[in-house]
Design an enzyme around this catalytic site. Sequence first.
Site, PDB file in Angstrom:
ATOM      1  N   SER A  23      -0.974   6.728 -12.903  1.00  0.00           N
ATOM      2  CA  SER A  23      -2.383   6.333 -12.731  1.00  0.00           C
ATOM      3  C   SER A  23      -3.269   7.375 -13.382  1.00  0.00           C
ATOM      4  O   SER A  23      -2.882   8.547 -13.515  1.00  0.00           O
ATOM      5  CB  SER A  23      -2.717   6.252 -11.232  1.00  0.00           C
ATOM      6  OG  SER A  23      -4.111   6.148 -11.039  1.00  0.00           O
ATOM      7  N   TYR A  79      -2.469   9.099  -2.492  1.00  0.00           N
ATOM      8  CA  TYR A  79      -2.270   8.321  -3.722  1.00  0.00           C
ATOM      9  C   TYR A  79      -2.273   9.244  -4.944  1.00  0.00           C
ATOM     10  O   TYR A  79      -1.375   9.171  -5.793  1.00  0.00           O
ATOM     11  CB  TYR A  79      -3.364   7.251  -3.839  1.00  0.00           C
ATOM     12  CG  TYR A  79      -3.209   6.337  -5.026  1.00  0.00           C
ATOM     13  CD1 TYR A  79      -2.304   5.288  -4.997  1.00  0.00           C
ATOM     14  CD2 TYR A  79      -3.973   6.519  -6.184  1.00  0.00           C
ATOM     15  CE1 TYR A  79      -2.156   4.443  -6.091  1.00  0.00           C
ATOM     16  CE2 TYR A  79      -3.833   5.679  -7.276  1.00  0.00           C
ATOM     17  CZ  TYR A  79      -2.925   4.638  -7.231  1.00  0.00           C
ATOM     18  OH  TYR A  79      -2.771   3.808  -8.301  1.00  0.00           O
TER      19      TYR A  79
HETATM   20  N1  LIG Z   1      -5.175  -1.658 -10.565  1.00  0.00           N
HETATM   21  C1  LIG Z   1      -5.476  -0.435 -10.905  1.00  0.00           C
HETATM   22  O1  LIG Z   1      -6.658  -0.132 -11.134  1.00  0.00           O
HETATM   23  C2  LIG Z   1      -4.404   0.593 -11.066  1.00  0.00           C
HETATM   24  C3  LIG Z   1      -4.755   1.796 -11.676  1.00  0.00           C
HETATM   25  C4  LIG Z   1      -3.777   2.774 -11.837  1.00  0.00           C
HETATM   26  C5  LIG Z   1      -2.497   2.556 -11.422  1.00  0.00           C
HETATM   27  N2  LIG Z   1      -2.180   1.374 -10.822  1.00  0.00           N
HETATM   28  C6  LIG Z   1      -0.793   1.200 -10.378  1.00  0.00           C
HETATM   29  O2  LIG Z   1      -0.272   0.018 -10.931  1.00  0.00           O
HETATM   30  C7  LIG Z   1       0.748  -0.500 -10.076  1.00  0.00           C
HETATM   31  C8  LIG Z   1       0.455  -1.959  -9.785  1.00  0.00           C
HETATM   32  O3  LIG Z   1      -0.783  -2.031  -9.101  1.00  0.00           O
HETATM   33  P1  LIG Z   1      -1.706  -3.348  -9.066  1.00  0.00           P
HETATM   34  O4  LIG Z   1      -3.083  -2.901  -9.334  1.00  0.00           O
HETATM   35  O5  LIG Z   1      -1.085  -4.421  -9.861  1.00  0.00           O
HETATM   36  O6  LIG Z   1      -1.649  -3.652  -7.494  1.00  0.00           O
HETATM   37  P2  LIG Z   1      -1.291  -4.980  -6.671  1.00  0.00           P
HETATM   38  O7  LIG Z   1      -1.888  -6.163  -7.309  1.00  0.00           O
HETATM   39  O8  LIG Z   1      -1.628  -4.642  -5.266  1.00  0.00           O
HETATM   40  O9  LIG Z   1       0.299  -5.068  -6.829  1.00  0.00           O
HETATM   41  C9  LIG Z   1       1.151  -4.143  -6.214  1.00  0.00           C
HETATM   42  C10 LIG Z   1       2.564  -4.665  -6.334  1.00  0.00           C
HETATM   43  O10 LIG Z   1       3.446  -3.735  -5.670  1.00  0.00           O
HETATM   44  C11 LIG Z   1       4.278  -4.471  -4.778  1.00  0.00           C
HETATM   45  N3  LIG Z   1       4.672  -3.625  -3.641  1.00  0.00           N
HETATM   46  C12 LIG Z   1       3.871  -2.912  -2.833  1.00  0.00           C
HETATM   47  N4  LIG Z   1       4.589  -2.309  -1.876  1.00  0.00           N
HETATM   48  C13 LIG Z   1       5.884  -2.665  -2.086  1.00  0.00           C
HETATM   49  C14 LIG Z   1       7.106  -2.385  -1.426  1.00  0.00           C
HETATM   50  N5  LIG Z   1       7.132  -1.596  -0.348  1.00  0.00           N
HETATM   51  N6  LIG Z   1       8.247  -2.917  -1.905  1.00  0.00           N
HETATM   52  C15 LIG Z   1       8.229  -3.718  -2.997  1.00  0.00           C
HETATM   53  N7  LIG Z   1       7.101  -4.023  -3.670  1.00  0.00           N
HETATM   54  C16 LIG Z   1       5.939  -3.500  -3.216  1.00  0.00           C
HETATM   55  C17 LIG Z   1       3.409  -5.650  -4.349  1.00  0.00           C
HETATM   56  O11 LIG Z   1       4.217  -6.731  -3.920  1.00  0.00           O
HETATM   57  P3  LIG Z   1       4.433  -7.202  -2.399  1.00  0.00           P
HETATM   58  O12 LIG Z   1       3.137  -6.971  -1.671  1.00  0.00           O
HETATM   59  O13 LIG Z   1       4.821  -8.631  -2.543  1.00  0.00           O
HETATM   60  O14 LIG Z   1       5.552  -6.329  -1.907  1.00  0.00           O
HETATM   61  C18 LIG Z   1       2.738  -6.012  -5.661  1.00  0.00           C
HETATM   62  O15 LIG Z   1       3.581  -6.821  -6.432  1.00  0.00           O
HETATM   63  C19 LIG Z   1       0.726   0.390  -8.820  1.00  0.00           C
HETATM   64  O16 LIG Z   1       1.748   1.358  -8.901  1.00  0.00           O
HETATM   65  C20 LIG Z   1      -0.629   1.031  -8.897  1.00  0.00           C
HETATM   66  O17 LIG Z   1      -0.671   2.258  -8.200  1.00  0.00           O
HETATM   67  C21 LIG Z   1      -3.089   0.390 -10.635  1.00  0.00           C
END
Ligand SMILES: NC(=O)c1ccc[n+]([C@@H]2O[C@H](COP(=O)([O-])OP(=O)(O)OC[C@H]3O[C@@H](n4cnc5c(N)ncnc54)[C@H](OP(=O)(O)O)[C@@H]3O)[C@@H](O)[C@H]2O)c1
Length: 259
Positions: free
Chosen positions: A135, A148
């Site tokens: 991130s 985080y």
């Molecule tokens: N969006 C942003 O602005 C941003 C910025 C920087 C980094 N990121 C990173 O990008 C990645 C994806 O984030 P996103 O924004 O796409 O968030 P999101 O829409 O909330 O998706 C998160 C994903 O992680 C899965 N997950 C969470 N806990 C889990 C567990 N215990 N076991 C298995 N799967 C799990 C969720 O699936 P289930 O709930 O079905 O388990 C979901 O598919 C993350 O690592 C996040 O930190 C995001």
Amino acid sequence: MHVLLTGASSGIGEGMARVFAEAGWDLTLVARRRAELERVAASIEGRVRVNVVAADVAALDALDALVGAAEAELGPIDVLVNNAGVQIVAPTASVDPADGERLVTVNLLAPFRLTHAALARMIPRGRGTIVDISSLSALAPTPGMYHYSASKAALAAASESLRAEVRPRGVHVVTVYPGPIETPMARRAIDAYPEDPTRGLPVGDARTLAVRIRRAIERRHDRVIYPRAYGIARMFPGTTRWVMDHFSPTPRALPPAAG
Ligand SMILES: NC(=O)c1ccc[n+]([C@@H]2O[C@H](COP(=O)([O-])OP(=O)(O)OC[C@H]3O[C@@H](n4cnc5c(N)ncnc54)[C@H](OP(=O)(O)O)[C@@H]3O)[C@@H](O)[C@H]2O)c1
């Protein structure tokens, strides 16, 4: 090509599933919500082979078997994408330590275990790619994101340290630093502040990020920073720290626990 992708039921993971399928890559999709994984799989099935695995990556001791089962289903894993993640945005003193520790398990310890399981198989084959979704908060640790920021900075450091070590063994490592990307996680984070902290800043979309990650895998790039403007945080860490210390907004307190 077989990709094991965690966090494939939503947001950036869902975007990668679609973009990888367009390249003809077979997919093992991992997340807890089976129905959401089935929805993603249904939208891409036919083009590639898709293996849906409903699993909680916090169950660390089950992850080696998960990797083995994925290989038994769709063949050797060419790419592991450590994408599953959770976020807590709140005043740090108000966060239950157990919730913070669970976040570190999902965001950091699960990638450690999955990477260990993947390397044990990739290194003897002399090929493979590990993609770590860190991130921008690894480059600009963010007030109100204590656990985080720590988890993502540690994942980035691990990822960057692994690259040179495994390159001679044929394994490539891609470290990804997304800035704010329009997803359910980002929406919840923005709602944790009295005012939108991303107002006036570049915000990306999951599809464009997924295309850049696919390109980084294909061309063996070392890292992806998207939106690209945030590359400045890597180039000028001292200035970035000063800006974060003086201009970061403060999140609202968490609502009191029920019961
Ligand atoms: N969006 C942003 O602005 C941003 C910025 C920087 C980094 N990121 C990173 O990008 C990645 C994806 O984030 P996103 O924004 O796409 O968030 P999101 O829409 O909330 O998706 C998160 C994903 O992680 C899965 N997950 C969470 N806990 C889990 C567990 N215990 N076991 C298995 N799967 C799990 C969720 O699936 P289930 O709930 O079905 O388990 C979901 O598919 C993350 O690592 C996040 O930190 C995001």
